[in-house]
Write a protein that holds these residues in place. Structure first.
Motif, PDB file in Angstrom:
ATOM      1  N   ALA A  24       0.827  -1.207   0.000  1.00  0.00           N
ATOM      2  CA  ALA A  24       0.000   0.000   0.000  1.00  0.00           C
ATOM      3  C   ALA A  24       0.862   1.259   0.000  1.00  0.00           C
ATOM      4  N   PRO A  25       0.426   2.305  -0.686  1.00  0.00           N
ATOM      5  CA  PRO A  25       1.147   3.584  -0.645  1.00  0.00           C
ATOM      6  C   PRO A  25       1.003   4.224   0.740  1.00  0.00           C
ATOM      7  N   ALA A  26       2.084   4.846   1.221  1.00  0.00           N
ATOM      8  CA  ALA A  26       2.050   5.429   2.558  1.00  0.00           C
ATOM      9  C   ALA A  26       2.968   6.645   2.630  1.00  0.00           C
ATOM     10  N   GLN A  27       2.708   7.491   3.623  1.00  0.00           N
ATOM     11  CA  GLN A  27       3.479   8.713   3.819  1.00  0.00           C
ATOM     12  C   GLN A  27       3.326   9.132   5.278  1.00  0.00           C
ATOM     13  N   LYS A  28       4.399   9.617   5.877  1.00  0.00           N
ATOM     14  CA  LYS A  28       4.282  10.115   7.243  1.00  0.00           C
ATOM     15  C   LYS A  28       3.315  11.295   7.275  1.00  0.00           C
ATOM     16  N   MET A  29       2.627  11.416   8.385  1.00  0.00           N
ATOM     17  CA  MET A  29       1.521  12.364   8.477  1.00  0.00           C
ATOM     18  C   MET A  29       1.959  13.816   8.262  1.00  0.00           C
ATOM     19  N   ARG A  30       2.952  14.249   8.996  1.00  0.00           N
ATOM     20  CA  ARG A  30       3.390  15.641   8.851  1.00  0.00           C
ATOM     21  C   ARG A  30       4.056  15.860   7.496  1.00  0.00           C
ATOM     22  N   ASP A  31       4.742  14.849   6.983  1.00  0.00           N
ATOM     23  CA  ASP A  31       5.321  14.959   5.639  1.00  0.00           C
ATOM     24  C   ASP A  31       4.222  15.197   4.611  1.00  0.00           C
ATOM     25  N   PHE A  32       3.106  14.479   4.760  1.00  0.00           N
ATOM     26  CA  PHE A  32       1.986  14.666   3.843  1.00  0.00           C
ATOM     27  C   PHE A  32       1.458  16.096   3.922  1.00  0.00           C
ATOM     28  N   VAL A  33       1.277  16.595   5.120  1.00  0.00           N
ATOM     29  CA  VAL A  33       0.765  17.959   5.297  1.00  0.00           C
ATOM     30  C   VAL A  33       1.714  18.970   4.659  1.00  0.00           C
ATOM     31  N   LEU A  71      -1.022  15.521  15.288  1.00  0.00           N
ATOM     32  CA  LEU A  71      -0.349  15.801  14.015  1.00  0.00           C
ATOM     33  C   LEU A  71       1.145  15.619  14.222  1.00  0.00           C
ATOM     34  N   THR A  72       1.661  14.505  13.740  1.00  0.00           N
ATOM     35  CA  THR A  72       3.036  14.138  14.043  1.00  0.00           C
ATOM     36  C   THR A  72       3.589  13.193  12.992  1.00  0.00           C
ATOM     37  N   ASN A  73       4.884  13.178  12.847  1.00  0.00           N
ATOM     38  CA  ASN A  73       5.526  12.202  11.976  1.00  0.00           C
ATOM     39  C   ASN A  73       5.749  10.867  12.674  1.00  0.00           C
ATOM     40  N   GLU A  74       5.233  10.736  13.902  1.00  0.00           N
ATOM     41  CA  GLU A  74       5.166   9.418  14.539  1.00  0.00           C
ATOM     42  C   GLU A  74       3.992   8.618  13.985  1.00  0.00           C
ATOM     43  N   ALA A  75       3.178   9.275  13.174  1.00  0.00           N
ATOM     44  CA  ALA A  75       2.032   8.627  12.534  1.00  0.00           C
ATOM     45  C   ALA A  75       2.234   8.616  11.031  1.00  0.00           C
ATOM     46  N   GLN A  76       1.567   7.685  10.360  1.00  0.00           N
ATOM     47  CA  GLN A  76       1.630   7.671   8.904  1.00  0.00           C
ATOM     48  C   GLN A  76       0.263   7.331   8.329  1.00  0.00           C
ATOM     49  N   ILE A  77       0.041   7.812   7.116  1.00  0.00           N
ATOM     50  CA  ILE A  77      -1.216   7.539   6.433  1.00  0.00           C
ATOM     51  C   ILE A  77      -0.988   6.471   5.372  1.00  0.00           C
ATOM     52  N   VAL A  78      -2.001   5.630   5.207  1.00  0.00           N
ATOM     53  CA  VAL A  78      -1.928   4.475   4.308  1.00  0.00           C
ATOM     54  C   VAL A  78      -3.146   4.521   3.393  1.00  0.00           C
ATOM     55  N   GLY A  79      -2.931   4.341   2.091  1.00  0.00           N
ATOM     56  CA  GLY A  79      -4.046   4.453   1.155  1.00  0.00           C
ATOM     57  C   GLY A  79      -4.456   3.111   0.560  1.00  0.00           C
ATOM     58  N   VAL A  80      -5.742   3.031   0.130  1.00  0.00           N
ATOM     59  CA  VAL A  80      -6.774   4.031   0.335  1.00  0.00           C
ATOM     60  C   VAL A  80      -7.905   3.406   1.152  1.00  0.00           C
ATOM     61  N   GLU A  81      -8.579   4.248   1.948  1.00  0.00           N
ATOM     62  CA  GLU A  81      -9.788   3.864   2.679  1.00  0.00           C
ATOM     63  C   GLU A  81     -10.967   4.325   1.835  1.00  0.00           C
ATOM     64  N   SER A  82     -11.534   3.399   1.079  1.00  0.00           N
ATOM     65  CA  SER A  82     -12.549   3.783   0.093  1.00  0.00           C
ATOM     66  C   SER A  82     -13.892   3.099   0.288  1.00  0.00           C
ATOM     67  N   ARG A  83     -13.962   2.088   1.159  1.00  0.00           N
ATOM     68  CA  ARG A  83     -15.213   1.329   1.333  1.00  0.00           C
ATOM     69  C   ARG A  83     -15.918   1.741   2.625  1.00  0.00           C
ATOM     70  N   THR A  84     -16.034   3.028   2.844  1.00  0.00           N
ATOM     71  CA  THR A  84     -16.707   3.506   4.057  1.00  0.00           C
ATOM     72  C   THR A  84     -18.186   3.166   4.039  1.00  0.00           C
ATOM     73  N   SER A  85     -18.796   3.242   2.888  1.00  0.00           N
ATOM     74  CA  SER A  85     -20.210   2.901   2.715  1.00  0.00           C
ATOM     75  C   SER A  85     -20.460   2.684   1.235  1.00  0.00           C
ATOM     76  N   SER A  86     -21.646   2.226   0.927  1.00  0.00           N
ATOM     77  CA  SER A  86     -21.984   1.974  -0.472  1.00  0.00           C
ATOM     78  C   SER A  86     -22.119   3.289  -1.231  1.00  0.00           C
ATOM     79  N   PRO A  87     -21.570   3.364  -2.456  1.00  0.00           N
ATOM     80  CA  PRO A  87     -21.777   4.551  -3.286  1.00  0.00           C
ATOM     81  C   PRO A  87     -23.103   4.493  -4.047  1.00  0.00           C
ATOM     82  N   VAL A  88     -23.872   3.420  -3.800  1.00  0.00           N
ATOM     83  CA  VAL A  88     -25.142   3.193  -4.497  1.00  0.00           C
ATOM     84  C   VAL A  88     -26.233   2.931  -3.465  1.00  0.00           C
TER      85      VAL A  88
END
Length: 523
Positions: free
Chosen positions: A398-407, A456-473
């Motif tokens: 999965a693609p990822a990036q440190k949180m503050r780096d992303f910001v 908000l810290t670089n001790e955290a990282q974000i991972v993509g993608v969270e896309s199935r939160t609910s049905s789009p239909v």
């Protein structure tokens, strides 16, 4: 004699049964703890002050046994020869619809495209270890639905539609710990839910119902505007009084087939973003205001929401399915996609905390996809998932990036340790997400960093993608009858139909669909 108590306790007493009994004995001046029995009613944590408190409501019975814990009685009639109803999907919506049909004297025939809950584990292992996605058996498809291996949280806001207590009692009757009847935010855990799901299935079978695995519905039997049944991938035609369609939010082939057959569906709002992973100890320190939460406090959670403005349009940014002491898992339902979700075991003892962090998708965001009509959101969703896979190397990495780096729009030279087993690749998340989502997330993270100092810290990282939160239909239905607005005998149910958002609300919706179908078409 019974006495009701409202207590404010330390965690060391509230979460330790022996210490609690000693405390109550002193409180009521009891000489012997055998003289009374404690029945906990409600328990909640108050972390607003410097010293954490736990509020507990309880009943104490003196020299007598408390009444039965459960009002629900697991006493099902035999429906083997009764009129049958087709239930498509063995998630919480489908399973609870099946049990309610049995109670009402009707035979459910449950069709599940995936495997039984135990066999399904092998396919999950293949995704994690070998990056192989089985399109019919994965974290979303299979007995128990997405919730079975994606956390098992049991709280819901959908209390107007049915009895939350009833659903919890049915789960306890099938093996869940009775603490779920007490805690404000009940949770079973992915390690314990499979056994409970198996027990639910056994109740259906023992009462004469049917449950068929590896049975994918590929078509619908329509006659004069009524849905008489379904056709499976094996070519079998299965008919009944009606069809309860509880296929979950990721059954894209079902949405496509409904659309092709002219059964009315419509686009609905949803959200898309990333998973964010912090050290659990950091979240505990922020939420509990202490260096170490100790032995008795549970892993802390959070809920965050803000409004971000992008190109003059305001949209929501919010946390979703927060998993304290949990893991990030691969939730793709087809090869060539990367989708992430979160889960927690019952003890919530992982050193990581993760949460979905998502942005509302507005109707105008889907204008480039309007040629797909009601399926516009689904195609948008899939395009982002496929791009996530391609950019990260065409596996389940999965693609990822440190949180503050992303910001700060900075590539992360080195990523952090993660709970995500298939692995991470350092990618600028802007390459994966549409600009309106990426920029809204940046603004949201900055606002959340002010609300939760240290978040908000670089001790955290974000991972993509969270896309199935609910049905789009959404598969629209009548508000009163729960029947499809145009096709008779079709009862769109739970998350896949756009009418639920988790285990509890899906289970409640399944019961109501069963009741409404029998009310109209029962004999």
């Amino acid at each position: 004699m019974m006495k009701q108590l409202k207590l404010t306790l330390s965690p060391e007493i509230a979460y330790n049964d022996e210490a609690l009994a000693q405390y109550i004995a002193t409180k009521i001046s009891a000489v012997n703890q055998d003289d009374f029995t404690i029945r906990k009613l409600k328990r909640s944590i108050d972390a607003r002050g410097k010293n954490i408190k736990v509020h507990l409501q309880a009943e104490v019975y003196f020299n007598e046994s408390p009444p039965p814990l459960l009002d629900y009685k697991q006493d099902y009639p035999n429906v083997a020869q009764a009129p049958q109803v087709v239930v498509v999907g063995a998630g919480p919506g489908g399973l609870f619809a099946a049990l309610r049909l049995i109670e009402l004297g009707y035979k459910p025939v449950v069709l599940e495209r995936g495997k039984d809950v135990q066999t399904r584990r092998r396919d999950l292992a293949s995704i994690n270890k070998d990056h192989l996605v089985n399109g019919e058996s994965n974290y979303c498809f299979g007995e128990g639905g997405a919730g079975t291996y994606s956390d098992g949280k049991l709280y819901t806001r959908s209390k107007k539609r049915g009895s939350v207590r009833r659903i919890l009692e049915i789960l306890v009757a099938h093996g869940a710990v009775d603490d779920i009847l007490v805690d404000t935010h009940p949770h079973i855990g992915t390690n314990k839910l499979p056994r409970i799901v198996s027990n639910l299935r056994e109740s259906v079978l023992q009462a004469g119902g049917e449950v068929h695995f590896d049975t994918k519905v590929t078509d619908f039997v329509l006659k004069e505007g009524e849905m008489k049944g379904v056709i499976t991938q094996q070519g079998d035609k299965i008919e009944g009084l009606g069809v309860i369609l509880a296929t979950g939010h990721s059954a894209r082939d079902i949405f496509i087939r409904l659309h092709e057959q002219g059964i009315y569906i419509e686009s609905k709002p949803f959200a898309l973003g990333v998973r964010i992973e912090h050290p659990q100890q950091l979240i505990d320190q922020i939420q509990y205001n202490c260096k170490d939460r100790g032995e008795y406090l549970p892993a802390s959670s959070y809920s965050l929401a803000a409004q971000a403005v992008y190109e003059g349009k305001q949209r929501g940014v919010f946390s979703f399915c927060m998993c304290p002491g949990g893991f990030i898992v691969p939730a793709a339902t087809a090869p060539g996609e990367v989708v992430v979700n979160g889960m927690s075991p019952s003890r919530r003892n992982s050193k990581f905390a993760n949460s979905g962090m998502v942005v509302s998708v507005l109707p105008e965001d889907l204008e480039p996809y309007q040629q797909y009509g009601a399926l516009a959101g689904m195609h948008f969703q899939r395009e982002v998932e496929q791009r996530s896979c391609q950019i990260a190397g065409t596996t389940q990495t999965a693609p990822a990036q440190k949180m503050r780096d992303f910001v700060n729009k900075k590539i992360s030279g080195q990523l952090l340790e993660t709970s995500y087993q298939p692995g991470l690749k350092s990618i600028a998340i802007d390459e994966v997400l549409p600009p309106f989502i990426a920029q809204s997330l940046r603004k949201g993270f900055q606002l959340f960093g002010k609300k939760m100092k240290g978040y908000l810290t670089n001790e955290a990282q974000i991972v993509g993608v969270e896309s199935r939160t609910s049905s789009p239909v959404r598969i629209p239905r009548n508000k009163e009858s729960f029947e499809h607005v145009q096709t008779k005998r079709l009862y769109p149910c739970a998350e896949g139909a756009g009418y639920a958002g988790g285990i509890m609300s899906a289970a409640i919706d399944g019961e109501k669909c069963a009741e409404k179908l029998v009310e109209k078409y029962g004999k």
